[in-house]
Structure formats: structure tokens, C-alpha cells
Design an enzyme around this catalytic site. Structure first.
Site, PDB file in Angstrom:
ATOM      1  CG  HIS A 391      -3.834  -3.012   4.165  1.00  0.00           C
ATOM      2  ND1 HIS A 391      -4.645  -2.222   3.381  1.00  0.00           N
ATOM      3  CD2 HIS A 391      -4.671  -3.714   4.972  1.00  0.00           C
ATOM      4  CE1 HIS A 391      -5.911  -2.423   3.716  1.00  0.00           C
ATOM      5  NE2 HIS A 391      -5.950  -3.336   4.679  1.00  0.00           N
ATOM      6  CD  GLU A 392      -4.005  -6.875   6.971  1.00  0.00           C
ATOM      7  OE1 GLU A 392      -4.513  -6.528   8.064  1.00  0.00           O
ATOM      8  OE2 GLU A 392      -4.701  -7.116   5.953  1.00  0.00           O
ATOM      9  CG  HIS A 395      -5.917  -2.968   9.772  1.00  0.00           C
ATOM     10  ND1 HIS A 395      -6.928  -2.038   9.712  1.00  0.00           N
ATOM     11  CD2 HIS A 395      -5.969  -3.664   8.603  1.00  0.00           C
ATOM     12  CE1 HIS A 395      -7.563  -2.168   8.558  1.00  0.00           C
ATOM     13  NE2 HIS A 395      -7.004  -3.135   7.866  1.00  0.00           N
TER      14      HIS A 395
END
Length: 602
Positions: A391-392, A395
Site C-alpha cells: 500500500h505505502e 504512494h
């Protein structure tokens, strides 16, 4: 002996981020902050002259952009020093100085709002013809100044508001210090008799334990810790939301929601469509929870039972080292250039991985133009740890590609698009893992269960949060404070509506609202729901190698904030002004639930 969290000093350097890429030392940060303040004084020469000519307008924005880059670099260093150990007074001091620098910046440049917004469309068009360099700032000027004419105050009033910015931000700061530095979650006793200091990372592991007493202990510890401070947390949230309401009213918005969505170029109808569509599809969550209750044979079943594996725990462990390898394999479908960025992230000090005493809870990514992104994690050796890394990293890679392809003023993409990149990675990881364990029935059941839970957590629960948050703002806007007991009752009522009859409540009150940091981010949470719905569709297309899907997605990652969020998303084939994308996403959820039921023989 109780098993304790490591102190910051005990964490190996390879599990810490490398802040020397920002400044070689705290002293260098202090020197940079002092130099920045001198640059701000010099910037004052533009006051009263920003729109005197096309060249003045261009030079002012060029200089402003460099100031913003410097300020954000200072902020990330101060925030990172603080968040890695909120009990360290040096980090707290540096973070306060960085925040003060940002407030000073906002105050020092606030004259631009009124000066640029008064520029007529015809004069701006003439300036664009005279000064080619203004092309790089056209969207910034049109969206953030000319479009906002009716919401910008006279220069002196904007300056006063900018100088009080730290007061508006103080609620979030108090919440962070209170919950990350001063609060402890107590100890729990494992089934082997060992006492363990509870943290959010260990709680995520205990949530999957087959030992119901252990799950209950962990849940009760957290609820009791927050309930002891419920009145303080309600007052803190009240202060924050009051500040948001006042700020928006002063800028001529009728409601806080109108103002916050306006700044992100999102129509309020997108918010309302989300809430309505999720309500229409709540039967999927109800059906899933009935299935869980049936399989687990729990009467009653509580929220802390929602992550227990349905086919027994496959006892698979995902270490940090192994998880990096899995993420590289799973995201290979995004191409070699994407993998090159991930390898830099994993090997060049972008990540602060290990949990330690005083470290800020949760995870996030923040980008520094001209340096690289930084990621904060609190690692746990489970599937949640693996998905959080993916997920990160989503980003970080959106920042990485935006930085390489956009000028700095268009690299800081809005949250509405940011969460698409992160959750696309989660969905691609899921598809990869399902294929990898195609012949392992128990593991497929586990993965499907995790994916369904993640979808419900990201779409349904975040929409619940959005409803709750909007209710809170309406309370504030009606002139009333937020009362802890009333907040807990309101949250419990919404939770019962979303979860349905299969899940029982332990009380008519639910303190869960008190530990959601995103309520301090001003109408932020709904974007998790829209993003997960969008990324569910995009990841499916990319994984199936639908012609053009990967190319469209890569263009999206490179675009930053160079276009309006809705327009960027339309270019990857999704229209968020219609509820169809939500219907399509829930169809995927229904398919996963049906597949899980078949594997379970239900």
C-alpha cells in the site's frame, strides 16, 4: 517477564529511514530553517506588485515554488524526527520548529491570495501571451486563485488567519501526543502465560488468533485505554472541527464539507453518491458476516471476531525481508521501470520499518521533491504487514513517477487520487497471491477472507467514518460541542446499521471513534472508499492485461496534480460522477464472497 517494545536506540539502522538525505544533522536543519526565514523576508518585496506585469507574476510564482519546496523539506525532517519517537524532546522541538516555519510561510505569502485573485481573466490571458514561463503555473493560478475569487479575504485578514494556523492544527497535534506518546495499551497474557506489552502492531496479530480470550483481551485493552481519555479526545476533536468550520465560514462557504471538497475540485455529489451506493450494497457485508458466524459457530459474534481465519490459521509468516521480495514479484506486472523504483525504495533508506517505543502508530508516505519519498511503518510479520508495505509503496511510486515527470508545483497529487495508487497495489498483490496459492485450499480461503475484509474495511467502514464525521461537523455547525457519550452512541448506531444482525454489540456505546486519526484531516476518509472502489476495477484490468490498461495507469501515475482529479480518473476509464463504478466494484466483492462460500462448502 513482560516482553517489551524496543527503544528507538535498539532498532537496527537498516530498519530506519535515512534522514541524512534531507539534512546531515539536526544542526544542519536548524541552519536551513534560519536561512529559510531570511528568504521569506526577501519574498516580501513582491507584496503589492505581484500582478504589476507578466514578468512580475512569473517571478513571484517561481520564487514561491522554491520556498514551498524548502519548507516541505524542513517539515518532513521535523515530522520524521518526531514520529520515529514521540517521547524524544529533540524530535518534538524540531517538529514544532518545522510547523512554525510552515505557518510563517503561509502568513508571509498570504498577500498573494487577494492580489492574484483580483486579476481579471482578460488580463491573465494577456499575461500568458507575454510570458511563456507562466504556462508552467497556469493551472495553479486558475484553480487556486482565480477559481477561488469568492472565497478569498482581503490581504490583512488572510494574513491574520495564516498566523493562527497553528491553533487550527493544534487538535491533531494534541491527539498525536496523547495517543502516541502518553497513552499505553497495557499488557496481555498469551496462552503460554507470557505477558506482552500491547501495541497496535501486536494487536493486528492477536486479531487473527484462534484464542478468543486473547482477541477479547486485546480489544478490551484498547477500548479501555481510549475510554479513560474519551472526554479529552472529544474536546480535542471539537476544537479541531470548530477551527475547520470557522475557517470555511470566514471564506464564505456554507459548510465545512463544501469548503474542503471545493479545494480538492470534488463536487459534493460524489460524496453523497458514495454514501447512497454503499447503503444500497450493505447486504454484501451482512452476508459475509452471517457466513463468518455460521463457520465459526459463534453465538454471539463480536467485532473482535471478524479477522479469525475461517479454515484455521495457515500459520504463514511474512517477515519484512520476505515481504519485500513478494511485493517485487506481485507488482512485476507494472513493468521494469516500476520495479526499479521499488528497488530504490527498499534499498536506499526510504523506509522506517520497525515498531519502537513512542513511534507514531500506523503508516504513511510523504514525498520530498528533489530527494525521494519517505515511508513510516510499524512492522508485524503477518499479511497485514505485507499489504501495508504494498500500500505505502503505491504512494511512494506515485510520488516517484510524478517527481520524474512533473514540475514540483504539480507533483503533490491530491488524496482523492493518491489512495488509488496504494490500493491498486493491494489488489494486484491479492491477485498474485491467489494465483500463487491456487492449489492450497486453506490459503485461498484465508486470502479471500482477507480481501473481503479489506474491501469492507476500505469501502464500507470508511463510508461509515465519512457519515460519522459529517454528523460531527453538522453538530459543530449547529453550535453544539461534541460529547463523548453521544459520539459513542452515534458510532454504535452506525456500526449496527453497517454490520447488520449477525454481529452483536458489546454495549450501546462504541469508543472506536476516538482512535481514528483521519477525523483530524477534514473530510479525508471518504476518499479511501472511492479509491478502493476505483482501484478494484483498475487492478483487475491490469492483472488481466486488458489492452491499454497498463499504459493508462502509468500515465495516471506520472500526472501528479497536473489535471483535476476527476479528469485524471476519467482517463483511466472510470467516471466518479456516476454510481456505476461503485456497482462494478461491489460486483467484484460479491464474486469473492460467492467463491469463498463455495470453498467452504456453504
Amino acid at each position: 517477564m513482560t516482553e517489551k517494545l524496543a527503544t528507538r536506540a535498539e532498532v537496527p539502522d537498516e530498519l530506519k529511514w535515512n534522514l541524512k538525505d534531507l539534512y546531515p544533522s539536526d544542526e544542519a536543519f536548524e541552519q536551513a530553517a534560519a536561512a529559510f526565514k531570511e528568504k521569506l523576508k526577501s519574498f516580501g518585496k513582491h507584496e503589492g506588485h505581484v500582478t504589476d506585469s507578466a514578468s512580475n507574476l512569473y517571478e513571484t510564482f517561481k520564487e514561491l515554488t522554491l520556498l514551498i519546496n524548502d519548507a516541505l523539506r524542513l517539515e518532513v525532517y521535523g515530522q520524521s524526527r518526531n514520529d520515529s519517537d514521540t517521547t524524544n524532546p529533540d524530535g518534538t522541538r524540531l517538529f514544532a520548529e518545522a510547523q512554525s516555519t510552515l505557518i510563517t510561510l503561509e502568513s508571509s505569502v498570504s498577500f498573494m491570495d487577494s492580489e492574484v485573485s483580483q486579476l481579471s481573466d482578460s488580463r491573465f490571458a494577456a499575461f500568458m501571451c507575454e510570458e511563456p514561463g507562466l504556462k508552467n503555473f497556469q493551472r495553479d493560478i486558475e484553480v487556486n486563485y482565480l477559481r477561488s475569487r469568492g472565497h478569498i479575504l482581503p490581504a490583512e485578514q488572510e494574513k491574520i488567519l495564516a498566523q493562527t494556523g497553528d491553533m487550527f492544527a493544534n487538535g491533531e497535534n494534541v491527539f498525536s501526543v496523547l495517543t502516541d506518546a502518553d497513552m499505553t495499551l497495557g499488557e496481555i497474557k498469551t496462552n503460554t502465560g507470557k505477558k506482552v506489552e500491547l501495541s497496535w502492531a501486536t494487536k493486528s496479530i492477536y486479531s487473527e488468533s484462534s484464542d478468543r480470550y486473547l482477541r477479547k483481551q486485546a480489544d478490551e485493552n484498547i477500548r479501555q485505554a481510549y475510554k479513560k481519555l474519551q472526554h479529552t479526545l472529544a474536546a480535542t476533536l471539537t476544537a479541531h472541527m470548530k477551527g475547520t468550520v470557522i475557517n470555511n465560514r470566514l471564506h464564505h462557504f456554507e459548510t465545512a464539507r463544501e469548503g474542503e471538497l471545493f479545494r480538492n475540485e470534488i463536487p459534493e455529489s460524489v460524496y453523497e453518491t458514495l454514501v447512497s451506493a454503499v447503503h444500497d450494497h450493505l447486504e454484501g457485508e451482512h452476508q459475509y458476516l452471517r457466513l463468518r458466524k455460521d463457520c465459526l459457530g459463534l453465538k454471539p459474534m463480536y467485532e473482535y471476531d471478524n479477522q479469525v481465519p475461517l479454515a484455521g490459521n495457515p500459520k504463514i509468516k511474512f517477515t519484512y525481508s520476505d515481504s519485500k521480495k513478494i511485493v517485487l514479484e506481485a507488482l512485476a506486472v507494472l513493468g521494469d521501470d516500476y520495479l526499479d523504483g521499488l528497488k530504490k525504495e527498499f534499498n536506499e533508506g526510504w523506509i522506517d520499518a520497525a515498531e519502537n517505543v513512542g513511534k507514531r502508530a500506523g503508516g504513511y508516505q510523504v514525498d520530498v521533491y528533489g530527494v525521494h519519498p519517505y515511508i513510516l511503518l510499524n512492522w508485524s510479520d503477518n499479511y497485514e504487514g505485507l499489504t501495508t508495505l504494498a500500500h505505502e509503496s503505491g504512494h511512494a511510486m506515485q510520488s516517484y513517477f510524478s517527481d520524474k515527470n512533473q514540475p514540483s508545483q504539480y507533483t503533490h497529487y491530491l488524496i482523492f487520487t493518491a489512495e488509488i495508487a496504494s490500493t491498486t497495489n493491494e489488489n494486484l498483490l491479492l491477485s498474485f497471491m491467489l494465483d500463487k496459492y491456487a492449489d492450497n485450499k486453506d490459503m485461498k480461503i484465508y486470502l479471500l477472507q482477507k480481501s473481503i475484509h479489506n474491501f469492507i474495511d476500505s469501502v464500507n467502514k470508511q463510508t461509515l467514518y465519512a457519515e460519522f464525521e459529517h454528523d460531527c461537523y453538522q453538530t459543530i455547525e449547529s453550535g453544539h460541542p461534541l460529547i463523548a457519550e453521544e459520539l459513542s452512541k452515534d458510532y454504535a448506531s452506525l456500526r449496527a446499521q453497517y454490520s447488520g444482525p449477525a454481529e452483536s454489540a458489546t454495549s450501546s456505546e462504541d469508543i472506536h471513534w476516538a482512535w481514528v486519526p483521519h477525523f483530524y484531516y477534514n473530510y479525508y476518509v471518504y476518499q479511501y472508499a472511492t479509491s478502493m472502489a476505483i482501484s478494484t476495477i483498475l487492478a483487475d484490468r491490469i492483472y488481466r492485461k486488458v489492452p491499454g490498461a497498463l499504459e493508462q495507469y502509468k500515465a495516471f501515475l506520472k500526472a501528479g496534480s497536473s489535471q483535476a482529479p476527476i479528469d485524471l480518473i476519467k482517463q483511466v476509464g472510470v467516471d466518479v460522477t456516476s454510481g456505476q463504478y461503485l456497482d462494478d466494484a461491489f460486483a467484484v466483492l460479491d464474486k469473492r464472497i460467492a467463491e469463498l462460500k463455495e470453498l467452504l462448502g456453504k
